[in-house]
Design a protein around this motif. Structure first.
Motif, PDB file in Angstrom:
ATOM      1  N   LEU A  40       9.110 -12.353   4.414  1.00 38.05           N
ATOM      2  CA  LEU A  40       9.668 -13.562   4.990  1.00 38.05           C
ATOM      3  C   LEU A  40       9.981 -13.308   6.458  1.00 38.05           C
ATOM      4  O   LEU A  40       9.864 -12.191   6.964  1.00 38.05           O
ATOM      5  CB  LEU A  40      10.938 -13.969   4.241  1.00 38.05           C
ATOM      6  N   ARG A  41      10.428 -14.340   7.123  1.00 43.38           N
ATOM      7  CA  ARG A  41      10.832 -14.175   8.515  1.00 43.38           C
ATOM      8  C   ARG A  41      12.095 -13.305   8.584  1.00 43.38           C
ATOM      9  O   ARG A  41      12.704 -12.991   7.568  1.00 43.38           O
ATOM     10  CB  ARG A  41      11.096 -15.543   9.135  1.00 43.38           C
ATOM     11  N   ALA A  42      12.485 -12.929   9.768  1.00 39.37           N
ATOM     12  CA  ALA A  42      13.681 -12.113   9.999  1.00 39.37           C
ATOM     13  C   ALA A  42      13.559 -10.743   9.335  1.00 39.37           C
ATOM     14  O   ALA A  42      14.543 -10.179   8.854  1.00 39.37           O
ATOM     15  CB  ALA A  42      14.933 -12.840   9.506  1.00 39.37           C
ATOM     16  N   ASP A  43      12.333 -10.224   9.277  1.00 33.11           N
ATOM     17  CA  ASP A  43      12.096  -8.861   8.765  1.00 33.11           C
ATOM     18  C   ASP A  43      12.594  -8.657   7.336  1.00 33.11           C
ATOM     19  O   ASP A  43      13.092  -7.586   6.987  1.00 33.11           O
ATOM     20  CB  ASP A  43      12.757  -7.819   9.687  1.00 33.11           C
ATOM     21  N   THR A  44      12.459  -9.676   6.509  1.00 29.22           N
ATOM     22  CA  THR A  44      12.884  -9.586   5.111  1.00 29.22           C
ATOM     23  C   THR A  44      11.673  -9.392   4.210  1.00 29.22           C
ATOM     24  O   THR A  44      10.729 -10.193   4.243  1.00 29.22           O
ATOM     25  CB  THR A  44      13.630 -10.862   4.676  1.00 29.22           C
ATOM     26  N   ASP A  45      11.692  -8.324   3.408  1.00 26.84           N
ATOM     27  CA  ASP A  45      10.618  -8.042   2.453  1.00 26.84           C
ATOM     28  C   ASP A  45      11.211  -7.996   1.045  1.00 26.84           C
ATOM     29  O   ASP A  45      12.259  -7.385   0.823  1.00 26.84           O
ATOM     30  CB  ASP A  45       9.943  -6.700   2.756  1.00 26.84           C
ATOM     31  N   ILE A  46      10.525  -8.636   0.096  1.00 33.07           N
ATOM     32  CA  ILE A  46      10.953  -8.643  -1.299  1.00 33.07           C
ATOM     33  C   ILE A  46       9.856  -8.009  -2.145  1.00 33.07           C
ATOM     34  O   ILE A  46       8.708  -8.470  -2.132  1.00 33.07           O
ATOM     35  CB  ILE A  46      11.216 -10.081  -1.793  1.00 33.07           C
ATOM     36  N   VAL A  47      10.190  -6.941  -2.850  1.00 32.93           N
ATOM     37  CA  VAL A  47       9.227  -6.312  -3.757  1.00 32.93           C
ATOM     38  C   VAL A  47       9.238  -7.110  -5.057  1.00 32.93           C
ATOM     39  O   VAL A  47      10.234  -7.131  -5.782  1.00 32.93           O
ATOM     40  CB  VAL A  47       9.594  -4.841  -4.027  1.00 32.93           C
ATOM     41  N   LEU A  48       8.135  -7.786  -5.338  1.00 32.12           N
ATOM     42  CA  LEU A  48       8.070  -8.645  -6.520  1.00 32.12           C
ATOM     43  C   LEU A  48       7.809  -7.841  -7.785  1.00 32.12           C
ATOM     44  O   LEU A  48       8.344  -8.130  -8.840  1.00 32.12           O
ATOM     45  CB  LEU A  48       6.963  -9.694  -6.343  1.00 32.12           C
ATOM     46  N   GLU A  49       6.959  -6.853  -7.690  1.00 37.12           N
ATOM     47  CA  GLU A  49       6.609  -6.060  -8.865  1.00 37.12           C
ATOM     48  C   GLU A  49       5.927  -4.792  -8.354  1.00 37.12           C
ATOM     49  O   GLU A  49       5.117  -4.848  -7.451  1.00 37.12           O
ATOM     50  CB  GLU A  49       5.657  -6.828  -9.764  1.00 37.12           C
ATOM     51  N   SER A  50       6.299  -3.640  -8.907  1.00 37.90           N
ATOM     52  CA  SER A  50       5.703  -2.410  -8.389  1.00 37.90           C
ATOM     53  C   SER A  50       4.957  -1.612  -9.440  1.00 37.90           C
ATOM     54  O   SER A  50       4.266  -0.662  -9.105  1.00 37.90           O
ATOM     55  CB  SER A  50       6.793  -1.516  -7.781  1.00 37.90           C
ATOM     56  N   VAL A  51       5.102  -1.964 -10.716  1.00 35.87           N
ATOM     57  CA  VAL A  51       4.396  -1.245 -11.782  1.00 35.87           C
ATOM     58  C   VAL A  51       3.850  -2.261 -12.770  1.00 35.87           C
ATOM     59  O   VAL A  51       4.407  -3.333 -12.947  1.00 35.87           O
ATOM     60  CB  VAL A  51       5.315  -0.255 -12.535  1.00 35.87           C
ATOM     61  N   PRO A  52       2.742  -1.945 -13.432  1.00 36.11           N
ATOM     62  CA  PRO A  52       2.231  -2.842 -14.465  1.00 36.11           C
ATOM     63  C   PRO A  52       3.136  -2.825 -15.680  1.00 36.11           C
ATOM     64  O   PRO A  52       3.930  -1.919 -15.878  1.00 36.11           O
ATOM     65  CB  PRO A  52       0.857  -2.258 -14.804  1.00 36.11           C
ATOM     66  N   VAL A  53       3.017  -3.848 -16.526  1.00 37.42           N
ATOM     67  CA  VAL A  53       3.763  -3.870 -17.777  1.00 37.42           C
ATOM     68  C   VAL A  53       3.264  -2.749 -18.665  1.00 37.42           C
ATOM     69  O   VAL A  53       2.072  -2.657 -18.948  1.00 37.42           O
ATOM     70  CB  VAL A  53       3.582  -5.228 -18.493  1.00 37.42           C
ATOM     71  N   PRO A  54       4.139  -1.843 -19.108  1.00 35.87           N
ATOM     72  CA  PRO A  54       3.684  -0.722 -19.930  1.00 35.87           C
ATOM     73  C   PRO A  54       3.283  -1.182 -21.308  1.00 35.87           C
ATOM     74  O   PRO A  54       3.666  -2.271 -21.742  1.00 35.87           O
ATOM     75  CB  PRO A  54       4.919   0.188 -19.998  1.00 35.87           C
ATOM     76  N   ARG A  96       0.837  -1.212   0.000  1.00 38.57           N
ATOM     77  CA  ARG A  96       0.000   0.000   0.000  1.00 38.57           C
ATOM     78  C   ARG A  96       0.865   1.253   0.000  1.00 38.57           C
ATOM     79  O   ARG A  96       0.537   2.249  -0.638  1.00 38.57           O
ATOM     80  CB  ARG A  96      -0.917  -0.007   1.220  1.00 38.57           C
ATOM     81  N   ARG A  97       1.997   1.187   0.717  1.00 36.21           N
ATOM     82  CA  ARG A  97       2.874   2.349   0.765  1.00 36.21           C
ATOM     83  C   ARG A  97       3.583   2.584  -0.570  1.00 36.21           C
ATOM     84  O   ARG A  97       3.926   3.716  -0.910  1.00 36.21           O
ATOM     85  CB  ARG A  97       3.921   2.181   1.878  1.00 36.21           C
ATOM     86  N   ILE A  98       3.785   1.504  -1.335  1.00 32.39           N
ATOM     87  CA  ILE A  98       4.475   1.629  -2.620  1.00 32.39           C
ATOM     88  C   ILE A  98       3.608   2.331  -3.650  1.00 32.39           C
ATOM     89  O   ILE A  98       4.076   3.188  -4.403  1.00 32.39           O
ATOM     90  CB  ILE A  98       4.915   0.235  -3.128  1.00 32.39           C
ATOM     91  N   GLY A  99       2.322   1.950  -3.725  1.00 25.55           N
ATOM     92  CA  GLY A  99       1.467   2.575  -4.716  1.00 25.55           C
ATOM     93  C   GLY A  99       0.225   1.767  -5.013  1.00 25.55           C
ATOM     94  O   GLY A  99      -0.122   0.826  -4.287  1.00 25.55           O
ATOM     95  N   ASP A 100      -0.449   2.126  -6.102  1.00 28.31           N
ATOM     96  CA  ASP A 100      -1.707   1.467  -6.454  1.00 28.31           C
ATOM     97  C   ASP A 100      -1.497   0.073  -7.031  1.00 28.31           C
ATOM     98  O   ASP A 100      -2.402  -0.763  -6.975  1.00 28.31           O
ATOM     99  CB  ASP A 100      -2.483   2.320  -7.461  1.00 28.31           C
ATOM    100  N   VAL A 101      -0.355  -0.156  -7.662  1.00 31.62           N
ATOM    101  CA  VAL A 101      -0.065  -1.471  -8.243  1.00 31.62           C
ATOM    102  C   VAL A 101       1.266  -1.952  -7.687  1.00 31.62           C
ATOM    103  O   VAL A 101       2.322  -1.424  -8.029  1.00 31.62           O
ATOM    104  CB  VAL A 101      -0.001  -1.406  -9.789  1.00 31.62           C
ATOM    105  N   ALA A 102       1.210  -2.934  -6.796  1.00 28.84           N
ATOM    106  CA  ALA A 102       2.433  -3.397  -6.143  1.00 28.84           C
ATOM    107  C   ALA A 102       2.229  -4.773  -5.552  1.00 28.84           C
ATOM    108  O   ALA A 102       1.112  -5.159  -5.206  1.00 28.84           O
ATOM    109  CB  ALA A 102       2.865  -2.418  -5.062  1.00 28.84           C
ATOM    110  N   ALA A 103       3.335  -5.513  -5.442  1.00 27.71           N
ATOM    111  CA  ALA A 103       3.305  -6.833  -4.804  1.00 27.71           C
ATOM    112  C   ALA A 103       4.558  -6.988  -3.955  1.00 27.71           C
ATOM    113  O   ALA A 103       5.665  -6.656  -4.399  1.00 27.71           O
ATOM    114  CB  ALA A 103       3.236  -7.949  -5.849  1.00 27.71           C
ATOM    115  N   VAL A 104       4.370  -7.515  -2.747  1.00 29.56           N
ATOM    116  CA  VAL A 104       5.482  -7.688  -1.818  1.00 29.56           C
ATOM    117  C   VAL A 104       5.384  -9.071  -1.189  1.00 29.56           C
ATOM    118  O   VAL A 104       4.284  -9.545  -0.876  1.00 29.56           O
ATOM    119  CB  VAL A 104       5.459  -6.602  -0.706  1.00 29.56           C
ATOM    120  N   LEU A 105       6.539  -9.700  -1.003  1.00 30.29           N
ATOM    121  CA  LEU A 105       6.621 -10.978  -0.300  1.00 30.29           C
ATOM    122  C   LEU A 105       7.391 -10.740   0.987  1.00 30.29           C
ATOM    123  O   LEU A 105       8.521 -10.235   0.966  1.00 30.29           O
ATOM    124  CB  LEU A 105       7.345 -12.018  -1.150  1.00 30.29           C
TER     125      LEU A 105
END
Length: 401
Positions: A300-314, A289-298
């Motif tokens: 994990l444990r140990a406070d690890t976050d992976i941004v999978l995709e933050s913008v749609p395919v143009p 939600r903090r990234i934007g309207d189109v975003a995906a985050v994974l």
């Protein structure tokens, strides 16, 4: 529930190795033999979905399969040093051969020296050709022919066939103990991966329009349910999510959903329990939600976050090839050739063979390229085309570069 092990090797070794594997409760073996070790990668690729692990009867077919990037399951090989080599030395001595004067391929010089030292034998006149990626059966045959007329110990059936009519040659066969050691190692690795793949993956999905969401959940091998506040809950496991995201790098479903929704936010949590996975999914969705309207985050444990995709395919006319090249791990010239290939084909899909021919690469390389593009939402599978031979069907792709 048992585990299926694919046993790969020459005709005369596979049955014995497989039988030793099946002594282990819960283990069944898929016997896959070849005429020449160079056929091993193709065998592995053709049967990858039928086994939980691979056991090779020697290091050479294992290394060939690994170099071809065909191993997507845990794999091990039977070691021919130690007890196997000692058994061969005893047999040669029984046959009246001088076991201090030998020519040995595939085994490392260190392994040979250690085994000879254990038996109290000198190694001053023992020639070795350790396995290297560039080693072939032809090079091994040439190595043995160049040396003095010593007895030959080989690990390769092709070398044995080539030399048995001109010199005394003994082919190593894996000992029962060596097979059991390799199988134990393989089972431990396979069990570890199975436990890891079984981790629960929960996804919290926010979309304006849920059309297509059920299809995406099914593609991930998961189920879909309503969650609080209009959010959807997607339940799957680590293995399918890992595969669908290209090793947790991109989430193609995000681009597809973004084509129908102004807001698409996905938060995945990966945990050892449903409670842990849900807690991590909430954290991931909050970051999305903090990234934007189109975003995906994974998360994990140990406070690890992976941004999978933050913008749609143009759209196609706005895409930047250097950016795409970095994203999918291909060069700009390769992408340009792919665009030319699709333009020449018009609306018709392309086969993996046509792509391979266009790029002057092997078909397995073309398949890997297309898989990367598919994960990035830049290629779509449209079916299969029978090649007319005994080989695997050709997959049809439509490129959207």
């Amino acid at each position: 529930m048992g585990i299926v092990i694919g046993v790969v090797g020459p005709h005369d070794l596979v049955d014995d190795v497989a039988a030793t594997c099946e002594e282990q409760p819960g283990v069944s073996a898929l016997r896959l033999d070849y005429d020449h070790e160079s056929q091993a990668p193709a065998i592995v690729e053709a049967h990858a979905n039928a086994v939980e692990g691979w056991l090779f009867t020697g290091i050479v077919p294992y290394m060939l399969s690994r170099a071809a990037e065909a191993l997507i399951r845990p794999a091990a090989f039977v070691d021919y040093s130690g007890a196997t080599l000692l058994s061969a030395l005893a047999r040669l001595q029984y046959e009246g051969q001088d076991i201090t004067r030998l020519s040995i391929d595939t085994l490392s010089a260190a392994d040979v020296t250690a085994t000879f030292a254990e038996a109290g034998l000198p190694t001053g006149q023992v020639r070795t050709l350790p396995y290297r990626p560039e080693m072939t059966s032809k090079k091994a045959v040439a190595f043995h022919r160049r040396g003095p007329e010593h007895p030959v110990i080989t690990c390769l059936s092709s070398v044995h066939e080539a030399l048995r009519g001109e010199m005394h040659v003994l082919r190593l066969a894996p000992s029962v103990r060596s097979v059991r050691v390799a199988l134990r190692q393989l089972l431990l690795t396979a069990e570890g991966q199975a436990q890891e793949d079984a981790q629960i993956a929960l996804g919290l999905v926010e979309v304006d329009n849920e059309e297509g969401l059920l299809r995406e959940a099914t593609a991930l091998g998961g189920t879909l349910a309503a969650f609080r506040g209009g959010t959807h809950l997607l339940v799957t496991t680590r293995g399918p999510l890992h595969d669908a995201t290209g090793g947790f790098t991109a989430l193609p479903m995000l681009s597809r959903l973004a084509a129908q929704n102004e807001v698409v936010r996905v938060g995945f949590g990966l945990g050892r329990s449903a409670a842990e996975a849900e807690s991590l999914a909430r954290r991931a969705l909050a970051r999305a939600r903090r990234i934007g309207d189109v975003a995906a985050v994974l998360s994990l444990r140990a406070d690890t976050d992976i941004v999978l995709e933050s913008v749609p395919v143009p759209p196609a006319d706005a895409q930047n090839l250097p950016v795409i090249a970095r994203r999918v791990g291909l060069s700009v010239p390769t992408l340009e050739k792919l665009i030319e290939a699709q333009a020449a084909a018009g609306d018709e899909p392309l086969t993996t063979r046509e792509i391979a021919d266009r790029l002057a690469v092997q078909q397995r390389t073309a398949r890997r390229m297309l898989h990367r593009l598919e994960l990035a939402g830049l290629a779509e599978r449209t079916g299969n085309l029978t090649s007319g031979s005994s080989g695997r069907p050709l997959t049809l792709y439509r490129l959207t570069l």
